[in-house]
Design a protein around this motif. Structure first.
Motif, PDB file in Angstrom:
ATOM      1  N   ARG A  47       9.566   0.203   7.749  1.00  0.00           N
ATOM      2  CA  ARG A  47      10.133   0.997   8.842  1.00  0.00           C
ATOM      3  C   ARG A  47      11.648   1.106   8.700  1.00  0.00           C
ATOM      4  N   ASP A  48      12.292   0.010   8.265  1.00  0.00           N
ATOM      5  CA  ASP A  48      13.749   0.024   8.092  1.00  0.00           C
ATOM      6  C   ASP A  48      14.199   1.040   7.041  1.00  0.00           C
ATOM      7  N   ILE A  49      13.414   1.215   6.009  1.00  0.00           N
ATOM      8  CA  ILE A  49      13.814   2.157   4.956  1.00  0.00           C
ATOM      9  C   ILE A  49      13.155   3.531   5.130  1.00  0.00           C
ATOM     10  N   GLY A  50      12.397   3.692   6.206  1.00  0.00           N
ATOM     11  CA  GLY A  50      11.845   5.003   6.535  1.00  0.00           C
ATOM     12  C   GLY A  50      10.603   5.391   5.757  1.00  0.00           C
ATOM     13  N   LEU A  51       9.818   4.413   5.357  1.00  0.00           N
ATOM     14  CA  LEU A  51       8.572   4.694   4.638  1.00  0.00           C
ATOM     15  C   LEU A  51       7.385   4.212   5.450  1.00  0.00           C
ATOM     16  N   SER A  52       6.276   4.907   5.309  1.00  0.00           N
ATOM     17  CA  SER A  52       5.032   4.463   5.941  1.00  0.00           C
ATOM     18  C   SER A  52       4.175   3.758   4.893  1.00  0.00           C
ATOM     19  N   ARG A  53       3.152   3.103   5.364  1.00  0.00           N
ATOM     20  CA  ARG A  53       2.223   2.434   4.447  1.00  0.00           C
ATOM     21  C   ARG A  53       1.530   3.483   3.566  1.00  0.00           C
ATOM     22  N   GLU A  54       1.295   4.668   4.117  1.00  0.00           N
ATOM     23  CA  GLU A  54       0.687   5.754   3.338  1.00  0.00           C
ATOM     24  C   GLU A  54       1.627   6.230   2.229  1.00  0.00           C
ATOM     25  N   ASP A  55       2.937   6.297   2.506  1.00  0.00           N
ATOM     26  CA  ASP A  55       3.920   6.659   1.475  1.00  0.00           C
ATOM     27  C   ASP A  55       3.868   5.658   0.321  1.00  0.00           C
ATOM     28  N   VAL A  56       3.781   4.398   0.669  1.00  0.00           N
ATOM     29  CA  VAL A  56       3.730   3.342  -0.344  1.00  0.00           C
ATOM     30  C   VAL A  56       2.436   3.448  -1.152  1.00  0.00           C
ATOM     31  N   ARG A  57       1.324   3.675  -0.459  1.00  0.00           N
ATOM     32  CA  ARG A  57       0.041   3.797  -1.163  1.00  0.00           C
ATOM     33  C   ARG A  57       0.082   4.958  -2.155  1.00  0.00           C
ATOM     34  N   ARG A  58       0.641   6.082  -1.712  1.00  0.00           N
ATOM     35  CA  ARG A  58       0.727   7.264  -2.573  1.00  0.00           C
ATOM     36  C   ARG A  58       1.619   7.005  -3.794  1.00  0.00           C
ATOM     37  N   GLU A  59       2.755   6.352  -3.559  1.00  0.00           N
ATOM     38  CA  GLU A  59       3.675   6.058  -4.667  1.00  0.00           C
ATOM     39  C   GLU A  59       3.048   5.079  -5.657  1.00  0.00           C
ATOM     40  N   CYS A  60       2.379   4.065  -5.154  1.00  0.00           N
ATOM     41  CA  CYS A  60       1.790   3.049  -6.032  1.00  0.00           C
ATOM     42  C   CYS A  60       0.560   3.562  -6.781  1.00  0.00           C
ATOM     43  N   ALA A  61      -0.021   4.647  -6.302  1.00  0.00           N
ATOM     44  CA  ALA A  61      -1.186   5.227  -6.984  1.00  0.00           C
ATOM     45  C   ALA A  61      -0.786   6.049  -8.206  1.00  0.00           C
TER      46      ALA A  61
END
Length: 67
Positions: A47-61
């Motif tokens: 939240r501090d860096i403005g990312l959601s868990r979905e953003d992270v999932r998409r990037e890590c995929a």
């Protein structure tokens, strides 16, 4: 009559290409490590860096060669 000379023994034909290849592999490995680290970040920091868990999932995929 001129003759074709043999290539110089022990000479690297394309040292720049070799350097570029090593640099590209290092970039891909670094990107892989960054995505592993990103997957470990907790929701509060996301939240501090403005990312959601979905953003992270998409990037890590993504594959390591994809920016």
């Amino acid at each position: 009559m001129p003759t074709a000379s043999a290539p110089l023994a022990g000479r690297q034909p394309f040292p720049f290409v070799t350097w570029l290849h090593r640099r590209l592999l290092a970039r891909w490995y670094d990107r892989h490590l960054q995505r592993l680290d990103l997957a470990e970040v907790d929701d509060h920091l996301l939240r501090d860096i403005g990312l959601s868990r979905e953003d992270v999932r998409r990037e890590c995929a993504k594959s390591f060669w994809q920016a």
